[in-house]
Motif scaffolding. Sequence first.
Motif, PDB file in Angstrom:
ATOM      1  N   VAL A   1       0.852  -1.198   0.000  1.00  0.00           N
ATOM      2  CA  VAL A   1       0.000   0.000   0.000  1.00  0.00           C
ATOM      3  C   VAL A   1       0.883   1.241   0.000  1.00  0.00           C
TER       4      VAL A   1
ATOM      5  N   TYR B   1       2.584   1.381  -3.593  1.00  0.00           N
ATOM      6  CA  TYR B   1       1.720   1.618  -4.749  1.00  0.00           C
ATOM      7  C   TYR B   1       0.671   2.711  -4.536  1.00  0.00           C
ATOM      8  N   GLY B   2       0.534   3.190  -3.307  1.00  0.00           N
ATOM      9  CA  GLY B   2      -0.313   4.347  -3.050  1.00  0.00           C
ATOM     10  C   GLY B   2      -1.768   4.083  -2.739  1.00  0.00           C
ATOM     11  N   SER B   3      -2.224   2.849  -2.884  1.00  0.00           N
ATOM     12  CA  SER B   3      -3.615   2.539  -2.554  1.00  0.00           C
ATOM     13  C   SER B   3      -3.768   1.046  -2.308  1.00  0.00           C
ATOM     14  N   VAL B   4      -4.798   0.689  -1.570  1.00  0.00           N
ATOM     15  CA  VAL B   4      -5.087  -0.721  -1.330  1.00  0.00           C
ATOM     16  C   VAL B   4      -5.440  -1.405  -2.646  1.00  0.00           C
ATOM     17  N   THR B   5      -6.210  -0.739  -3.477  1.00  0.00           N
ATOM     18  CA  THR B   5      -6.630  -1.322  -4.751  1.00  0.00           C
ATOM     19  C   THR B   5      -5.427  -1.705  -5.606  1.00  0.00           C
ATOM     20  N   GLU B   6      -4.478  -0.801  -5.733  1.00  0.00           N
ATOM     21  CA  GLU B   6      -3.290  -1.087  -6.539  1.00  0.00           C
ATOM     22  C   GLU B   6      -2.409  -2.135  -5.850  1.00  0.00           C
TER      23      GLU B   6
END
Length: 170
Positions: free
Chosen positions: A93, A96-101
């Motif tokens: 996280v 990559y900057g987000s949980v989704t990514e």
Amino acid sequence: MKVLLVGVLALAACSPGGSGPSAPAAEEDGSIPENTGISPYRSEHAAIRKLDPDLLAAVRQATEDAKAAGIKVTVTSGWRSRAYQQRLLDQAVTRYGSVTEARRFVSTPDTSAHVTGKAVDIGPTDAADWVGRKGAAYGLCQVYTNEMWHFELLTTPGGECPVQRADAAG
């Protein structure tokens, strides 16, 4: 001189991944130092010891056959504790900057096959390539198109592997 030597020995004994007293405790969560691998015969290491027995047998057989072909197979990740899996997700996280990514590359502790001992990552690259091409003979299948190193026991030896998923997110 003696004090310096004792200090150096104490530092070596406490360093992560070292051979001193703290190394086995750190390995109990299944962690293997980044950019390294261990033999699938290192049963004292939790990453190997806690793998599904059928998966481990398949990896060991593939390792022997790859060795005969001049390829050295190592396990870069095997069984992982839930806490270790969560740390990997948290690091992804951040990276990559987000949980989704992050989820494209790292599963949650609830969905990771590593946590159940049903997945193994193979290295180095030539070994992962070899297992990717020959793995179905042992029941070992590459699961994700974006992770050539990640294998699970998804078919009977000599069977056909299922279609790969795009990534860990689904």
